[in-house]
Design an enzyme around this catalytic site. Sequence first.
Site, mmCIF file in Angstrom:
data_model
loop_
_atom_site.group_PDB
_atom_site.id
_atom_site.type_symbol
_atom_site.label_atom_id
_atom_site.label_comp_id
_atom_site.label_asym_id
_atom_site.label_seq_id
_atom_site.Cartn_x
_atom_site.Cartn_y
_atom_site.Cartn_z
ATOM 1 N NE ARG B 120 -3.862 -2.179 2.158
ATOM 2 C CZ ARG B 120 -3.556 -2.861 3.344
ATOM 3 N NH1 ARG B 120 -2.553 -2.376 4.188
ATOM 4 N NH2 ARG B 120 -4.272 -3.846 3.391
ATOM 5 C CE LYS B 142 -1.324 13.342 -15.029
ATOM 6 N NZ LYS B 142 -1.436 13.539 -16.271
ATOM 7 C CD GLU B 184 6.435 15.380 -23.966
ATOM 8 O OE1 GLU B 184 5.900 16.419 -23.511
ATOM 9 O OE2 GLU B 184 6.032 14.485 -24.266
ATOM 10 C CE LYS B 230 5.039 16.695 -15.611
ATOM 11 N NZ LYS B 230 4.901 15.373 -16.093
ATOM 12 C CD GLU B 240 -4.029 16.131 -16.707
ATOM 13 O OE1 GLU B 240 -3.121 15.422 -16.434
ATOM 14 O OE2 GLU B 240 -4.445 16.219 -17.825
ATOM 15 N NE ARG B 244 0.283 16.632 -13.993
ATOM 16 C CZ ARG B 244 0.857 15.756 -13.025
ATOM 17 N NH1 ARG B 244 0.785 15.932 -11.796
ATOM 18 N NH2 ARG B 244 1.574 15.053 -13.477
ATOM 19 C CG ASN B 248 -2.558 16.814 -21.230
ATOM 20 O OD1 ASN B 248 -1.574 16.075 -21.047
ATOM 21 N ND2 ASN B 248 -3.641 16.950 -20.408
ATOM 22 C CG HIS B 251 0.437 15.112 -25.081
ATOM 23 N ND1 HIS B 251 1.455 16.263 -25.117
ATOM 24 C CD2 HIS B 251 1.289 14.117 -24.421
ATOM 25 C CE1 HIS B 251 2.441 15.817 -24.839
ATOM 26 N NE2 HIS B 251 2.507 14.638 -24.255
ATOM 27 C CG HIS B 255 -2.043 10.477 -26.208
ATOM 28 N ND1 HIS B 255 -2.716 11.106 -25.164
ATOM 29 C CD2 HIS B 255 -0.858 10.425 -25.793
ATOM 30 C CE1 HIS B 255 -1.561 11.489 -24.202
ATOM 31 N NE2 HIS B 255 -0.592 10.996 -24.643
ATOM 32 C CG HIS B 268 5.206 10.513 -25.863
ATOM 33 N ND1 HIS B 268 3.979 10.245 -25.941
ATOM 34 C CD2 HIS B 268 5.594 11.515 -25.102
ATOM 35 C CE1 HIS B 268 3.209 11.254 -25.324
ATOM 36 N NE2 HIS B 268 4.251 11.983 -24.688
HETATM 37 N N1 LIG Z 1 4.509 9.687 -15.841
HETATM 38 C C1 LIG Z 1 4.540 10.777 -16.571
HETATM 39 O O1 LIG Z 1 4.087 11.707 -16.354
HETATM 40 C C2 LIG Z 1 4.819 10.414 -18.247
HETATM 41 C C3 LIG Z 1 4.927 11.741 -18.840
HETATM 42 C C4 LIG Z 1 5.393 11.288 -20.073
HETATM 43 C C5 LIG Z 1 5.597 10.127 -20.503
HETATM 44 N N2 LIG Z 1 5.572 8.933 -19.826
HETATM 45 C C6 LIG Z 1 5.706 7.652 -20.137
HETATM 46 O O2 LIG Z 1 7.294 7.638 -20.507
HETATM 47 C C7 LIG Z 1 7.398 6.527 -21.296
HETATM 48 C C8 LIG Z 1 8.336 6.678 -22.281
HETATM 49 O O3 LIG Z 1 9.762 7.119 -21.766
HETATM 50 P P1 LIG Z 1 10.915 7.179 -22.517
HETATM 51 O O4 LIG Z 1 10.772 7.823 -23.817
HETATM 52 O O5 LIG Z 1 12.093 7.519 -21.640
HETATM 53 O O6 LIG Z 1 11.038 5.787 -23.237
HETATM 54 P P2 LIG Z 1 11.763 4.341 -22.391
HETATM 55 O O7 LIG Z 1 11.779 4.192 -21.041
HETATM 56 O O8 LIG Z 1 11.334 3.158 -23.305
HETATM 57 O O9 LIG Z 1 13.317 4.518 -22.836
HETATM 58 C C9 LIG Z 1 13.675 4.580 -24.460
HETATM 59 C C10 LIG Z 1 14.763 3.558 -24.787
HETATM 60 O O10 LIG Z 1 15.919 4.212 -24.372
HETATM 61 C C11 LIG Z 1 16.602 3.186 -23.592
HETATM 62 N N3 LIG Z 1 17.712 4.203 -22.660
HETATM 63 C C12 LIG Z 1 17.043 4.870 -21.550
HETATM 64 N N4 LIG Z 1 18.044 5.315 -21.071
HETATM 65 C C13 LIG Z 1 19.231 5.257 -21.913
HETATM 66 C C14 LIG Z 1 20.488 5.768 -21.882
HETATM 67 N N5 LIG Z 1 21.021 6.626 -21.198
HETATM 68 N N6 LIG Z 1 21.510 5.313 -22.792
HETATM 69 C C15 LIG Z 1 21.107 4.456 -23.861
HETATM 70 N N7 LIG Z 1 19.680 4.060 -23.783
HETATM 71 C C16 LIG Z 1 19.033 4.469 -22.871
HETATM 72 C C17 LIG Z 1 15.563 2.208 -23.148
HETATM 73 O O11 LIG Z 1 16.212 1.106 -22.615
HETATM 74 C C18 LIG Z 1 14.518 2.216 -24.000
HETATM 75 O O12 LIG Z 1 15.272 1.404 -24.954
HETATM 76 C C19 LIG Z 1 5.865 6.146 -21.950
HETATM 77 O O13 LIG Z 1 5.460 4.990 -21.362
HETATM 78 C C20 LIG Z 1 5.143 7.199 -21.408
HETATM 79 O O14 LIG Z 1 3.709 6.924 -21.547
HETATM 80 C C21 LIG Z 1 5.174 9.229 -18.521
HETATM 81 ZN ZN LIG Z 2 4.195 13.806 -23.605
#
Ligand SMILES: NC(=O)c1ccc[n+]([C@@H]2O[C@H](COP(=O)([O-])OP(=O)(O)OC[C@H]3O[C@@H](n4cnc5c(N)ncnc54)[C@H](O)[C@@H]3O)[C@@H](O)[C@H]2O)c1
Ligand SMILES: [Zn+2]
Lengths: 368, 368
Positions: B120, B142, B184, B230, B240, B244, B248, B251, B255, B268
């Site tokens: 929890r 989030k 972003e 942010k 949000e 907040r 988006n 987005h 999306h 993304h």
């Molecule tokens: N929580 C939130 O507020 C929020 C906001 C935006 C996006 N997201 C989420 O984030 C995710 C996307 O994140 P991302 O773009 O970081 O993708 P990811 O975590 O999949 O990383 C992208 C790729 O880069 C590799 N990688 C990571 N760091 C590295 C480094 N330093 N050197 C070499 N390779 C590296 C990873 O292994 C992966 O293959 C999505 O699932 C999305 O929904 C969440």
């Molecule tokens: Zn985004």
Amino acid sequence: MPVIPVNTPSATYNVTIAPNLLPTLHSRLRKLNPGKPFRPFIITSPNIWSLWSKPFLASFKEPPTVLFHPAGERHKRMASVESLAQQLSTAGADRDALLLAFGGGVIGDITGFLAAIYMRGIRYVQIPTTLLAQVDSSIGGKTGVNLATGKNLIGSFHHPQAVFADTDLLRTLPPAELRAGLQESIKAGVIYDAKLFRYMEQNAEAILSTKRNADPTPLAKVVAASVRVKAEVVSQDEKESGLRMILNFGHTIGHAIEAATNYKQLLHGEAVAWGSIAALSVAVARNTISEKDANRIANLILRYGPLPTFKATAEKLVSLTSRDKKNRSGIRSFILPTAIGKVEIVRNVTEPELLAATNAMLTLMRQR
Amino acid sequence: MPVIPVNTPSATYNVTIAPNLLPTLHSRLRKLNPGKPFRPFIITSPNIWSLWSKPFLASFKEPPTVLFHPAGERHKRMASVESLAQQLSTAGADRDALLLAFGGGVIGDITGFLAAIYMRGIRYVQIPTTLLAQVDSSIGGKTGVNLATGKNLIGSFHHPQAVFADTDLLRTLPPAELRAGLQESIKAGVIYDAKLFRYMEQNAEAILSTKRNADPTPLAKVVAASVRVKAEVVSQDEKESGLRMILNFGHTIGHAIEAATNYKQLLHGEAVAWGSIAALSVAVARNTISEKDANRIANLILRYGPLPTFKATAEKLVSLTSRDKKNRSGIRSFILPTAIGKVEIVRNVTEPELLAATNAMLTLMRQR
Ligand SMILES: NC(=O)c1ccc[n+]([C@@H]2O[C@H](COP(=O)([O-])OP(=O)(O)OC[C@H]3O[C@@H](n4cnc5c(N)ncnc54)[C@H](O)[C@@H]3O)[C@@H](O)[C@H]2O)c1
Ligand SMILES: [Zn+2]
Ligand SMILES: NC(=O)c1ccc[n+]([C@@H]2O[C@H](COP(=O)([O-])OP(=O)(O)OC[C@H]3O[C@@H](n4cnc5c(N)ncnc54)[C@H](O)[C@@H]3O)[C@@H](O)[C@H]2O)c1
Ligand SMILES: [Zn+2]
């Protein structure tokens, strides 16, 4: 009709306890979110639905979507939550959806958890159908599921918007489930409410009666009093940093018994009953409670039996207590009664003490 | 060294941004919970760990337990969370465990969610390794996973205790990931920070440089400025309900593009870039923004490309926007820029408007 408030920093809601509540459900639900869209989804089990769908739906013009979850503790798992979430999403549930948990503690825990994490949190209402769910699990916002490695290891705090406990539902409950649930009411009496304890001593026969034409009032009184205990305790300590721990009386050894018997041989309340007897034995050995009060408590627990026996050594049970989720960095809190209606929380119960108390409980079990 | 505070009703913490942070991690983590037990568990992916474990572990006398989660969006699912929870439990993690999310947004989202629901709720720290994670996903609480029926449909709000963004980590990032993440940052400039926008216009080459001996300062400046946007937005509107939503921007259609291409063809940030161009087109048609500002925005987005093309009709994309998780009872909010650094939230964007704007974006894409 008893309406008992729960008042915590993160939520305020009422627990309504009465016979014949189901047929008025629709208007009660509508009043919870006046002026907002009403998008109810029922989560229940096939057996409960087949028994009680008619009164449940009586007040609805349009029947809500019903999602089924199989009965049984072994389905209280992440995979079920994911499957229900997928069904919600396919059925078009958005942030305005209202989940209705219609079942025992398993349905309540899983629906509450689903509501906690679907789209990062939607509303839900508890409509508990077992005694345990009415007096305990539907109140207080603890939700969750089991892991292969342990019970309730995954979860959230997420309070319902309301709890509607229709005591008529208890009529179809298997008698053993009723008796096991009443062990949590005895616990409520022991830790907090001497009056409830006495009422349960003096009216055992009427409370336990499952005759078709039995007076439902004694049982309903016990439900209301037990709810009041839980509601007051949770209102004073939502996140279990202090007082709320007293609800765990009997649960340290109780959980160990459940784990030792693979959660199959005993109902939760039955395991807690044996666990309470062991805890009592620690208190007697420490002289924190009089022999007389201890005997009254043990006798009441046994009066609401029969408690099934089981096979496990004291060593095994005590070693299982060290895995309790409530432990922090190896330190375990323990609830000891000091009189009827009063307990203390101690952190220095030693393994030898626990072993002796567990052995005493096992001896009592074998003598019966 | 920029240390940027996040201040919300449910949590207060800092985002620290600097090169060469990893080698001082241990003492930074220790300071977060003075006097409390220190029980860290690292959650990461094999590829990230093989690149960066050495500096990560440099300051630890005893290396923490490392749990691996495979890289890739398709593993951001309940089953992974359950498996990690089981590993935690087997490794003896209790309520004093501290999870360290070491990876991109996928690792961050899944670790944050795991921390939200393990027993929890336990503590966690974000150590983001992608640009997107450093400027966006690690901040704001989030967390969550995907369902087969949609992205991020399951989750919790659960803030980290701290975010440590070591900008050196970005050196091993695939260049396309870097550029997509910078979209972003452009978004942050468009919605909130005209100065950041201008800096990205004037220093594009230096920011994008991946030469071994390139000056790391320009990129680090962009990271810090984006984090500030942010952090300020989230501090003003944690859940949000208003402000907040401006995060988006781009987005809604973004999306839809991700969904239409099964989350496989575009990163993304790339989908958001195309989505921003479409949103811009709605704003231009409504005259809420000058042509000049709109062109500056579109040009900056394209400057940080190349953006991959994709195949989808405007009709398909617009129909997919109606499934957005942010919609409530069918009403969709839309973010329109009014100048560089300023946006408005509107709720009356019609389907014909969206169709026209999406077609304009697709035409632009085909011309390039
Ligand atoms: N929580 C939130 O507020 C929020 C906001 C935006 C996006 N997201 C989420 O984030 C995710 C996307 O994140 P991302 O773009 O970081 O993708 P990811 O975590 O999949 O990383 C992208 C790729 O880069 C590799 N990688 C990571 N760091 C590295 C480094 N330093 N050197 C070499 N390779 C590296 C990873 O292994 C992966 O293959 C999505 O699932 C999305 O929904 C969440
Ligand atoms: Zn985004
Ligand atoms: N969240 C909390 O605070 C909390 C507290 C205590 C227990 N719990 C949880 O509650 C669960 C146990 O709950 P339970 O004892 O209600 O078990 P349960 O939900 O499994 O119900 C017991 C059985 O009774 C059946 N049943 C339910 N209502 C019925 C009715 N009206 N008539 C006939 N049959 C009916 C069910 O289908 C099931 O087979 C455990 O998973 C436990 O962890 C949670
Ligand atoms: Zn119990």
